[in-house]
Design an enzyme around this catalytic site. Structure first.
Site, mmCIF file in Angstrom:
data_model
loop_
_atom_site.group_PDB
_atom_site.id
_atom_site.type_symbol
_atom_site.label_atom_id
_atom_site.label_comp_id
_atom_site.label_asym_id
_atom_site.label_seq_id
_atom_site.Cartn_x
_atom_site.Cartn_y
_atom_site.Cartn_z
ATOM 1 N N ARG A 55 -0.606 4.565 3.286
ATOM 2 C CA ARG A 55 -1.753 3.752 3.704
ATOM 3 C C ARG A 55 -2.388 4.305 4.967
ATOM 4 O O ARG A 55 -1.719 4.551 5.959
ATOM 5 C CB ARG A 55 -1.288 2.307 3.943
ATOM 6 C CG ARG A 55 -2.343 1.359 4.517
ATOM 7 C CD ARG A 55 -3.340 0.948 3.452
ATOM 8 N NE ARG A 55 -4.394 0.111 3.995
ATOM 9 C CZ ARG A 55 -4.390 -1.219 3.989
ATOM 10 N NH1 ARG A 55 -3.357 -1.868 3.486
ATOM 11 N NH2 ARG A 55 -5.396 -1.903 4.476
ATOM 12 N N ARG A 106 -7.777 1.829 -0.346
ATOM 13 C CA ARG A 106 -6.403 1.969 0.129
ATOM 14 C C ARG A 106 -5.450 2.268 -1.019
ATOM 15 O O ARG A 106 -5.628 1.795 -2.139
ATOM 16 C CB ARG A 106 -5.939 0.724 0.874
ATOM 17 C CG ARG A 106 -5.787 -0.553 0.063
ATOM 18 C CD ARG A 106 -7.096 -1.253 -0.277
ATOM 19 N NE ARG A 106 -7.922 -1.527 0.890
ATOM 20 C CZ ARG A 106 -7.798 -2.643 1.614
ATOM 21 N NH1 ARG A 106 -6.946 -3.551 1.279
ATOM 22 N NH2 ARG A 106 -8.580 -2.832 2.646
ATOM 23 N N ASP A 116 -2.101 -2.207 -0.453
ATOM 24 C CA ASP A 116 -2.280 -3.326 0.482
ATOM 25 C C ASP A 116 -1.342 -4.442 0.034
ATOM 26 O O ASP A 116 -1.366 -4.841 -1.139
ATOM 27 C CB ASP A 116 -3.739 -3.793 0.404
ATOM 28 C CG ASP A 116 -4.064 -4.939 1.346
ATOM 29 O OD1 ASP A 116 -3.554 -4.954 2.481
ATOM 30 O OD2 ASP A 116 -4.845 -5.815 0.946
ATOM 31 N N ASP A 174 -0.341 -8.269 1.113
ATOM 32 C CA ASP A 174 -0.720 -9.388 1.978
ATOM 33 C C ASP A 174 0.197 -10.571 1.729
ATOM 34 O O ASP A 174 0.398 -10.982 0.576
ATOM 35 C CB ASP A 174 -2.167 -9.807 1.702
ATOM 36 C CG ASP A 174 -3.175 -8.772 2.176
ATOM 37 O OD1 ASP A 174 -2.838 -7.981 3.077
ATOM 38 O OD2 ASP A 174 -4.302 -8.749 1.648
HETATM 39 N N1 PH2 Z 1 -8.785 -6.351 -0.900
HETATM 40 C C1 PH2 Z 1 -9.582 -6.483 0.152
HETATM 41 C C2 PH2 Z 1 -11.026 -6.542 0.037
HETATM 42 N N2 PH2 Z 1 -11.529 -6.522 -1.290
HETATM 43 N N3 PH2 Z 1 -11.240 -6.466 -3.599
HETATM 44 C C3 PH2 Z 1 -10.411 -6.423 -4.666
HETATM 45 N N4 PH2 Z 1 -10.918 -6.472 -5.895
HETATM 46 N N5 PH2 Z 1 -9.039 -6.334 -4.526
HETATM 47 C C4 PH2 Z 1 -8.470 -6.285 -3.301
HETATM 48 O O1 PH2 Z 1 -7.203 -6.205 -3.204
HETATM 49 C C5 PH2 Z 1 -9.297 -6.337 -2.145
HETATM 50 C C6 PH2 Z 1 -10.690 -6.440 -2.347
HETATM 51 C C7 PH2 Z 1 -9.021 -6.573 1.508
HETATM 52 O O2 PH2 Z 1 -7.698 -6.401 1.576
HETATM 53 MG MG MG Z 2 -5.896 -7.521 1.690
HETATM 54 MG MG MG Z 3 -3.695 -6.342 4.078
#
Ligand code: PH2
Ligand code: MG
Ligand code: MG
Length: 157
Positions: free
Chosen positions: A85, A94, A97, A99
Site C-alpha cells: 500500500r 490502492r 485498503d 477499514d
Molecule cells: N474506497 C474508498 C473510496 N472509494 N470506492 C469503491 N468502489 N470501493 C472502495 O473500497 C473505495 C471507494 C476509500 O477508502
Molecule cells: Mg477505505
Molecule cells: Mg482505509
C-alpha cells in the site's frame, strides 16, 4: 485481554490483481492473533466512489477477535503494508485498503480511529456485502439510499 467481540472489516482493492489480493487479505485476517474469520461476504466489483481509477473489488469480513480496537487497527495497517500500500493522495488507487467498520457496539472517536466508520452508510460497496453476512446491521432504507451505486457480485472461486 477483553472478551472476544465481533468486528467487521471492509476490504477494498483496485490496483494489481485485486481479486487475489482481497482473497489473500481474508486469509490473513484469519491468521491474526486471537482472531477468527467467522464469515466473509462474496467479492463484489464496484464503481469507484469519490475516487479515481479502475473499478474496485470489495468485500466485508466478520471477525471474532480478542484484540482491542487499536490493536486490530495496527494489524490491518500492517497487512495493507505487506500488500504494498502506498498513499500518494487521498482515495488514491490502492493495492489494499482494510477499514474497521464496526467493533462490537462500541463508539470510538479517536485521533487515529473512528468507529462505526463515519462514511460506511453512504457506500453501497460496504452496505451490500455487510448486509449479505450481517443483515441485522443494515436497514432496507439504507440499502435503498445507495441503490444508484454500481455493484455486482463476482462468482465464487
Ligand atoms: N474506497 C474508498 C473510496 N472509494 N470506492 C469503491 N468502489 N470501493 C472502495 O473500497 C473505495 C471507494 C476509500 O477508502
Ligand atoms: Mg477505505
Ligand atoms: Mg482505509
Amino acid at each position: 485481554m477483553r472478551e472476544p467481540v465481533i468486528a467487521y472489516v471492509g476490504i477494498g482493492a483496485n490496483l494489481g490483481d485485486a481479486v487475489a489480493t482481497v482473497r489473500g487479505a481474508i486469509e490473513r485476517l484469519g491468521s491474526l492473533p486471537q482472531s477468527h474469520v467467522m464469515k466473509a461476504s462474496s467479492l463484489y466489483r464496484t464503481a469507484p466512489h469519490d475516487a479515481q481509477g479502475p473499478d474496485f473489488v470489495n468485500a466485508v469480513a466478520q471477525l471474532q477477535t480478542g484484540l482491542e480496537a487499536d490493536e486490530l487497527l495496527a494489524h490491518l495497517q500492517e497487512i495493507e503494508q505487506e500488500a504494498g500500500r502506498e498513499r500518494p493522495y487521498r482515495n488514491a488507487p490502492r493495492t489494499l485498503d482494510l477499514d474497521l467498520l464496526l467493533y462490537a457496539a462500541d463508539r470510538i472517536d479517536g485521533a487515529k480511529l473512528t468507529v462505526p466508520h463515519p462514511r460506511m452508510r453512504e457506500r453501497a460497496f460496504v452496505l451490500v456485502p455487510l448486509s449479505e453476512i450481517a443483515p441485522q446491521e443494515v436497514t432496507a432504507a439504507q440499502l435503498a439510499a445507495v441503490s444508484g451505486q454500481r455493484i455486482e457480485a463476482l462468482p465464487p472461486a
